[in-house]
Design a protein around this motif. Structure first.
Motif, PDB file in Angstrom:
ATOM      1  N   GLY A 741       0.792  -1.220   0.000  1.00 43.37           N
ATOM      2  CA  GLY A 741       0.000   0.000   0.000  1.00 43.37           C
ATOM      3  C   GLY A 741       0.826   1.271   0.000  1.00 43.37           C
ATOM      4  N   VAL A 742       1.959   1.271  -0.710  1.00 45.78           N
ATOM      5  CA  VAL A 742       2.808   2.461  -0.777  1.00 45.78           C
ATOM      6  C   VAL A 742       2.793   2.995  -2.205  1.00 45.78           C
ATOM      7  N   PRO A 743       2.970   4.305  -2.377  1.00 48.48           N
ATOM      8  CA  PRO A 743       2.945   4.874  -3.732  1.00 48.48           C
ATOM      9  C   PRO A 743       4.182   4.473  -4.534  1.00 48.48           C
ATOM     10  N   LEU A 744       4.020   4.430  -5.858  1.00 45.53           N
ATOM     11  CA  LEU A 744       5.145   4.094  -6.734  1.00 45.53           C
ATOM     12  C   LEU A 744       6.224   5.169  -6.679  1.00 45.53           C
ATOM     13  N   GLU A 745       5.783   6.404  -6.622  1.00 44.08           N
ATOM     14  CA  GLU A 745       6.738   7.512  -6.612  1.00 44.08           C
ATOM     15  C   GLU A 745       7.531   7.520  -5.307  1.00 44.08           C
ATOM     16  N   GLY A 746       8.847   7.633  -5.430  1.00 43.95           N
ATOM     17  CA  GLY A 746       9.715   7.744  -4.269  1.00 43.95           C
ATOM     18  C   GLY A 746       9.719   6.514  -3.379  1.00 43.95           C
ATOM     19  N   MET A 747       9.544   5.333  -3.986  1.00 43.72           N
ATOM     20  CA  MET A 747       9.467   4.096  -3.193  1.00 43.72           C
ATOM     21  C   MET A 747      10.806   3.780  -2.538  1.00 43.72           C
ATOM     22  N   ASP A 748      10.745   3.361  -1.294  1.00 44.38           N
ATOM     23  CA  ASP A 748      11.931   2.943  -0.549  1.00 44.38           C
ATOM     24  C   ASP A 748      12.515   1.694  -1.206  1.00 44.38           C
ATOM     25  N   PRO A 749      13.814   1.698  -1.576  1.00 51.11           N
ATOM     26  CA  PRO A 749      14.428   0.518  -2.205  1.00 51.11           C
ATOM     27  C   PRO A 749      14.285  -0.752  -1.369  1.00 51.11           C
ATOM     28  N   ILE A 750      14.252  -0.607  -0.056  1.00 47.83           N
ATOM     29  CA  ILE A 750      14.114  -1.790   0.812  1.00 47.83           C
ATOM     30  C   ILE A 750      12.740  -2.428   0.615  1.00 47.83           C
ATOM     31  N   VAL A 751      11.715  -1.601   0.482  1.00 47.06           N
ATOM     32  CA  VAL A 751      10.353  -2.106   0.261  1.00 47.06           C
ATOM     33  C   VAL A 751      10.294  -2.823  -1.091  1.00 47.06           C
ATOM     34  N   ARG A 752      10.924  -2.220  -2.114  1.00 46.00           N
ATOM     35  CA  ARG A 752      10.943  -2.863  -3.437  1.00 46.00           C
ATOM     36  C   ARG A 752      11.661  -4.210  -3.355  1.00 46.00           C
ATOM     37  N   ARG A 753      12.759  -4.255  -2.574  1.00 46.35           N
ATOM     38  CA  ARG A 753      13.516  -5.502  -2.441  1.00 46.35           C
ATOM     39  C   ARG A 753      12.654  -6.594  -1.799  1.00 46.35           C
ATOM     40  N   GLN A 754      11.838  -6.208  -0.815  1.00 43.62           N
ATOM     41  CA  GLN A 754      10.949  -7.180  -0.186  1.00 43.62           C
ATOM     42  C   GLN A 754       9.936  -7.724  -1.193  1.00 43.62           C
ATOM     43  N   ALA A 755       9.400  -6.842  -2.015  1.00 41.45           N
ATOM     44  CA  ALA A 755       8.434  -7.262  -3.034  1.00 41.45           C
ATOM     45  C   ALA A 755       9.095  -8.186  -4.052  1.00 41.45           C
ATOM     46  N   LYS A 756      10.330  -7.859  -4.404  1.00 39.66           N
ATOM     47  CA  LYS A 756      11.065  -8.704  -5.350  1.00 39.66           C
ATOM     48  C   LYS A 756      11.269 -10.096  -4.768  1.00 39.66           C
ATOM     49  N   ALA A 757      11.604 -10.176  -3.479  1.00 41.82           N
ATOM     50  CA  ALA A 757      11.798 -11.474  -2.826  1.00 41.82           C
ATOM     51  C   ALA A 757      10.508 -12.276  -2.840  1.00 41.82           C
ATOM     52  N   ILE A 758       9.367 -11.594  -2.626  1.00 43.24           N
ATOM     53  CA  ILE A 758       8.089 -12.299  -2.657  1.00 43.24           C
ATOM     54  C   ILE A 758       7.780 -12.761  -4.077  1.00 43.24           C
ATOM     55  N   ASN A 759       7.963 -11.882  -5.062  1.00 45.52           N
ATOM     56  CA  ASN A 759       7.679 -12.237  -6.450  1.00 45.52           C
ATOM     57  C   ASN A 759       8.408 -13.501  -6.870  1.00 45.52           C
ATOM     58  N   PHE A 760       9.719 -13.535  -6.623  1.00 46.73           N
ATOM     59  CA  PHE A 760      10.489 -14.694  -7.041  1.00 46.73           C
ATOM     60  C   PHE A 760      10.282 -15.878  -6.098  1.00 46.73           C
ATOM     61  N   GLY A 761      10.043 -15.576  -4.811  1.00 44.04           N
ATOM     62  CA  GLY A 761       9.818 -16.656  -3.858  1.00 44.04           C
ATOM     63  C   GLY A 761       8.538 -17.413  -4.145  1.00 44.04           C
ATOM     64  N   ILE A 762       7.503 -16.715  -4.566  1.00 43.13           N
ATOM     65  CA  ILE A 762       6.216 -17.347  -4.861  1.00 43.13           C
ATOM     66  C   ILE A 762       6.382 -18.410  -5.944  1.00 43.13           C
TER      67      ILE A 762
END
Length: 930
Positions: A741-762
């Motif tokens: 639930g965070v905006p795309l603009e100015g996204m924290d790289p750590i939050v993006r990294r967590q999403a990436k881990a979920i994407n590939f982990g799934i």
């Protein structure tokens, strides 16, 4: 005068205790599944034991009459006598239950009567038939080792233990019970049987029961005179439990007059019906047994549906040594007449680029093959004593190859090989380019990936019930092993010609299965073309800078020495850092760090998980040890080892790709492995910098972008993900926005990294525990991430559950191109193994589709480059990346051809609803291009 009248074979009735057969078969074999996922280990064991009974005995003990006796239901008249009878028996194992009806099919398929009776146990039916047959003068054999049936043994009735392959008669009964068969009932009445919940008399075992029956004669006499027994406890038990002893006798006494059974004359052994049994065995995948059955049949008995397998089992085997051109020309003529030939090469090494051709074997029909020795020398001393052999007569190499080249390159003649990529490489070095070809290893891989291995020896045993000559019996083993050119030609002929013969036979078995099982397209369009393409890559090899590798090795050695000093300083003393035992003693014994757990051998575990946990808690020593381990591995596995892998003739490294090693279709690189060079560290990238193009060229690295996520979006039909890929949106940022639930603009790289881990982990079926460990967060938080992910993308959950369910029912999953990936442990009784199978099932259609696409791209690439007039050479395949060596002046022209070929590789077979994109980079070394 001698009476030559043949002696009549005695009437011999075999009664199979089916339940005993089934449970013995089930426990004798490891878990096995049919192509559709149905467990079949008990079915296989039962089938083999039944056929052995029918065919493997001598005439004097072979059955003339035969029946399989089954239990119909658990409740019988004995439950009316004693309701607790067999009450404690556990239910049948979960994976055995679906095998019961198939075992009935086995009995029908082998044309054997299957008999049961309502209200009675199988033992009662067996007892009835045994006594009836005995009265008619039959010999009777009860196929079981069940002690309950031993009361039936007599001069005419015995038992046969199929597992121990021994007969049981009166003597064996006496050894077990201490009495003859006629008194077994009395013993069981006293001793009881805990397995069947027969009470007997408490405190009296078999030995005591035998003593009492011998002394008093029978149970009734014993009970009537129980008051005479001197031992107080025994006397009291017998007197108190007299009625229970009589009830127990009633329970163990077998009924010998069960009504309504088929007449014994209807149990005559019938000929096996090939039309019935062979397709049944084919459906189960019991090919070894199928071969055995066919070996007992005349050719005209075998139905067309399995005739190809019958053709693979020759009546006789003839192997010829070809030492003259006249002999060779006869073989060439037979090849031309047949329009196909199985071919195999014998060499001095398994490494194709280092190997020297020693001889060639050929086969056109089953059981007939030849060996053409080309470069055999005199034998040397070794562990194999072949005597004083001399260099044999051989056709000059150039003349033999000149005679073979036209047929091996003739487009109208099919060449058949087992792992033909190897033979392709060997013959290419001799100037022969075989085409067209079939590969039995690849056929097996397409049909049965994940079920079994695909080497010749295993396939020969599985499909032909044939044991190939072991290599070590020809060349020895260990330090005394000789090379094939030193093997005497007569020995070499038997070994080498067998290879060609077996390859041809396997082709006759496997090729028809491709069409029957609808796998021809996968084989013809994805896997078969790959052998020649990959052989070309291996032959070309890749250039490395030896001096740079040497400098890196020296640099790593210096840094390891510095790290070693630091580690010893932190530890307070010197020790062997490479020794897990010594390291564990330092960390947990001397320094007292938390979390120390000992292995079975009594030493502390210091695996990577333990060390990373300690390092993450701020402990310097484990962190330095991890650095040391990583550097030591880079040095030993890469900078040192790669220098030794440089081919002396080409000056390049020639990796070998295994085309049939994984379940999903991924290629694996070996000797050396160039797919696992770490690139997330500076040191790993430096190793890639040592890989360089030849002068006047550059490297082009083409990499599929997020191909597995794209395929997940397509396969699971995820509209939001598909649209994001079409719009070129950062997929990990989009996932982070939706999940967190965070905006795309100015996204924290750590939050993006967590999403990436979920994407590939799934994709890999990651658990909350696994994600928590990967991100360094709590299990509850990780579970919340995953739950929210599934809420936002419900199609993924649906895909996962649907895929697991399909795999449980069929034993495999399929890629979008039709490749089957068999998952061996999807129905495993062990929960951990079953979970592993479920994760594999979720991932395999995605990873397999990605592997299919890059295989298709690789197969199409040489012709695409050639048609464009380009001289680029494909050198390496590393997961989703292809590496090319390209002339500098052709780089700009090559990039669009490579991109187009890779991005459209699925076409025309399949239109993928998500665009496949390929990122290209160029450079003067591999790291720079990547």
């Amino acid at each position: 005068m001698t009476d030559n009248t043949p002696t009549a074979i005695p009437q011999h009735l075999y009664l199979i205790d089916a339940s005993a057969f089934i449970f013995r078969a089930y426990h004798a074999l490891p878990p096995l599944t049919r192509h559709d996922g149905t467990p079949i280990n008990a079915v296989m064991g039962f089938s083999n034991m039944l056929f052995k009974l029918l065919k493997d005995f001598d005439d004097n003990v072979r059955p003339t009459h035969l029946a399989c006796i089954f239990d119909r239901a658990r409740k019988t008249f004995r439950n009316d006598i004693y309701p607790e009878y067999k009450a404690h028996r556990p239910p049948a194992p979960e994976d055995l239950v679906p095998q019961f009806p198939i075992i009935r099919e086995v009995v029908d398929a082998f044309n054997v009567p299957a008999i049961d009776s309502d209200g009675y146990e199988a033992d009662d039916v067996i007892a009835t038939y045994a006594r009836q047959a005995e009265a008619k003068g039959f010999e009777v054999t009860i196929v079981s080792s069940d002690k309950d049936l031993m009361q039936l043994i007599s001069d005419k009735i015995n038992m046969f233990d199929g597992m121990k392959n021994k007969f049981i008669g009166a003597q064996e009964v006496f050894e077990k019970f201490g009495v003859g068969p006629e008194k077994v009932i009395e013993i069981q009445a006293l001793a009881g049987d805990s397995a069947d919940n027969i009470p007997g008399v408490p405190g009296i075992g078999v030995k005591t029961a035998a003593q009492l029956i011998i002394e008093y004669g029978d149970l009734d006499s014993l009970l009537a005179r129980a008051h005479e027994i001197k031992q107080p406890k025994r006397r009291e038990k017998l007197m108190e439990n007299a009625d229970m002893a009589r009830t127990s006798r009633e329970l163990v006494t077998l009924v010998t007059d069960v009504q309504g059974l088929p007449d014994i004359d209807t149990l005559k052994v019938q000929d096996i019906d090939a039309e019935q049994v062979l397709p049944f065995l084919e459906e189960q995948g019991f090919r070894s047994l199928q071969v055995k059955v066919m070996s007992h049949m005349a050719p005209d008995q075998i139905p067309d549906s399995v005739q190809n397998m019958a053709e693979a089992v020759p009546a006789e085997v003839v192997y010829e040594t070809v030492t003259t051109l006249a002999q060779l020309e006869k073989w060439v003529a037979s090849i031309r007449a047949a329009h196909q030939v199985a071919v195999d090469t014998e060499t001095t090494s398994l490494n194709a680029m280092a190997a020297k051709l020693v001889g060639i074997s050929l086969s056109v029909t089953s059981g007939r093959a030849c060996y053409i020795p080309l470069r055999h020398t005199t034998v040397v001393a070794g562990e194999l004593d072949f005597g004083d052999a001399q260099a044999p007569d051989q056709i000059p190499v150039d003349k033999a190859l000149a005679a073979l080249k036209p047929v091996l390159e003739d487009p109208a003649i099919l060449k058949i090989g087992q792992n033909i990529k190897y033979d392709y490489l060997i013959l290419a070095k001799e100037g022969i380019h075989i085409h067209p070809y079939d590969d039995t290893m690849m056929m097996s891989y397409v049909l049965d990936a994940g079920v079994h291995g695909h080497g010749m020896d295993e396939l020969a045993k599985l499909h032909l019930n044939h044991d190939c000559i072991p290599f070590k019996t020809v060349c020895g083993s260990g330090k005394n092993q000789i090379t094939f050119d030193q093997v005497p030609v007569d020995k070499a002929t038997q070994y080498a010609a067998e290879d060609a013969d077996i390859t041809g036979r396997l082709h006759r078995v496997l090729k028809p299965r491709l069409s029957r099982e609808k796998m021809t397209t996968v084989y013809e369009t994805i896997d078969r073309p790959l052998a020649a393409v990959v052989a070309g890559m291996e032959q070309h090899g890749i250039l490395v800078d030896r001096q740079m590798l040497h400098r890196l090795s020296n640099d790593f050695a210096e840094r390891l020495a510095v790290l070693e000093k630091e580690i010893h300083g932190l530890a307070g003393r010197e020790f062997n850092i490479a020794s897990p035992k010594q390291l564990g003693e330092i960390l947990f014994g001397e320094l007292g760090l938390p979390g120390g757990k000992k292995n079975k051998n009594g030493s502390y575990s210091t695996n990577v998980d333990v060390m990373e946990k300690l390092a993450g808690e701020g402990h310097d020593l484990p962190r330095r040890v991890l650095d040391w381990r990583q550097l030591a591995k880079l040095k030993s596995t890469y900078t040192d080892a790669l220098q030794n892998e440089i081919n002396v003739d080409s000056g390049r490294i020639h990796t070998s790709y295994s085309l049939a090693a994984t379940t999903t279709g991924r290629l694996s690189s070996n000797e050396p492995n160039l797919q696992n060079i770490p690139i997330r560290t500076e040191e790993g990238r430096k190793i890639r910098q040592a890989f360089i193009p030849k002068p006047g060229h550059k490297f082009l690295a083409a990499d599929y972008s997020q191909i597995e996520l794209r395929l997940l979006a397509h396969i699971a039909d995820l509209d939001s993900l598909k649209q994001a890929f079409r719009d070129g949106i950062d997929i990990h940022a989009m996932t982070a926005s939706q999940v967190f639930g965070v905006p795309l603009e100015g996204m924290d790289p750590i939050v993006r990294r967590q999403a990436k881990a979920i994407n590939f982990g799934i994709i890999y079926g990651i658990s909350a525990f696994g994600l928590a460990r990967q991100l360094g967060i709590g299990n509850g938080e990780a579970k919340q991430f995953i739950d929210t992910y599934f809420e936002r993308f419900p199609g993924i959950r649906h895909y996962m559950e649907e895929t697991k369910d399909f795999c449980r029912r069929h034993g495999y999953v399929e890629t979008i191109f039709g490749r089957r990936c068999h998952i061996a442990n999807i129905n495993d009784k062990n929960g951990m193994q079953r979970s592993f199978g479920e994760r594999a099932a979720i991932n395999a259609p995605i990873q397999g589709a990605a592997a299919d696409i890059i295989r298709r791209a690789m197969s199409q690439m040489p012709s695409a480059l050639q048609e464009a007039g380009l001289d680029a050479k494909m050198l390496l395949q590393v997961h989703d990346e292809l590496v090319f060596e390209v002339p500098e002046d052709q780089i700009e022209a090559t990039i669009p051809v490579v991109k187009r070929t890779m991005e459209q590789a699925a076409l025309p077979a399949l239109e993928i609803s998500v665009p496949l994109t390929v990122d290209c980079g160029t450079g003067d070394n591999w790291d720079e291009a990547h």
